[in-house]
Design an enzyme around this catalytic site. Structure first.
Site, short mmCIF file in Angstrom:
data_model
loop_
_atom_site.label_atom_id
_atom_site.label_comp_id
_atom_site.label_asym_id
_atom_site.label_seq_id
_atom_site.Cartn_x
_atom_site.Cartn_y
_atom_site.Cartn_z
N ASP A 70 0.89 -1.16 0.00
CA ASP A 70 0.00 0.00 0.00
C ASP A 70 0.92 1.20 0.00
O ASP A 70 1.87 1.27 0.79
CB ASP A 70 -0.93 0.03 1.21
CG ASP A 70 -2.08 1.01 0.97
OD1 ASP A 70 -2.70 0.93 -0.10
OD2 ASP A 70 -2.35 1.85 1.84
N ARG A 182 8.93 2.23 -3.69
CA ARG A 182 8.69 0.79 -3.81
C ARG A 182 10.01 0.04 -3.86
O ARG A 182 10.17 -1.00 -3.22
CB ARG A 182 7.84 0.54 -5.06
CG ARG A 182 7.10 -0.77 -5.07
CD ARG A 182 5.93 -0.76 -6.05
NE ARG A 182 4.86 0.10 -5.56
CZ ARG A 182 4.49 1.24 -6.12
NH1 ARG A 182 5.09 1.67 -7.21
NH2 ARG A 182 3.52 1.96 -5.61
#
Length: 203
Positions: A70, A182
């Site tokens: 998320d 990420r």
């Protein structure tokens, strides 16, 4: 080649995960490969809660180890917004143009040195009957006053990286996959990656 399941239906995220995990010779499967699972509603109030919800739900259905992320944009001048609501900031899920438009409107009149922000990513690794593990990564930047660049997705055209003098949407994809939130979260995961892959290959 080992295969790992990423609990996302977001094509942009899927492509990033594929490129990042490719260097470990790991193939990526996503929710697009399991249409029977359907969309998982993100009801958490933190990145960790939402990541865990997605990873644990899919791990339970498929009975194997699953990674979910998320992630979102945290803008200091907006008290951390859009945060966990980044994908649906304008009220419509994954409408990048509307989200960027709302962000620019909410930052009208804010001085450049007050437009500091960061992309945040929380990864959750869930295995049935085991405790879920979490890994986080961030990248710092500034919200630009206009869209620049055509690479990437989401808020990338507005996320300016001072050290490069470019937005996230202007830098090459290869560079983004080295420095992104990420990528930084996956770097934290790397130390446990062999263990995660071993769990997957046992299935």
């Amino acid at each position: 080649m080992s295969k790992i399941i990423i609990a996302t239906a977001n094509k942009g995220k899927a492509k990033e995960f594929e490129k990042i995990f490719a260097k470990f010779n790991i193939e990526v499967a996503t929710l697009a490969d399991f249409p029977e699972i359907g969309e998982i509603e993100e009801t958490g109030t933190t990145f960790a809660e939402n990541a865990a919800l997605k990873a644990e739900t899919v791990a339970s259905v498929l009975n194997q180890t699953v990674i979910a992320d998320d992630s979102g944009l945290i803008v200091d001048a907006l008290d951390g917004a859009p945060g966990v609501y980044s994908a649906r900031y304008a009220g419509i899920a994954h409408d990048d143009a509307k989200n960027n438009e709302k962000l620019l409107k909410n930052l009208e009149g804010v001085e450049p040195d007050k437009r500091t922000a960061r992309f945040h990513c929380t990864l959750a690794v869930a295995t049935p009957s085991e405790k879920t593990s979490f890994y986080t990564g961030e990248v710092e930047g500034v919200i630009a006053e206009q869209l620049c660049g055509t690479n990437g997705f989401g808020y990338d055209p507005l996320f300016f990286l001072p050290e490069f003098g470019l937005t996230m949407a202007e830098i090459p994809a290869e560079k983004k996959n080295e420095i992104s939130h990420r990528a930084n979260a996956i770097k934290q995961l790397e130390k446990d990656l062999a263990e995660v892959v071993e769990k997957v290959t046992k299935k």
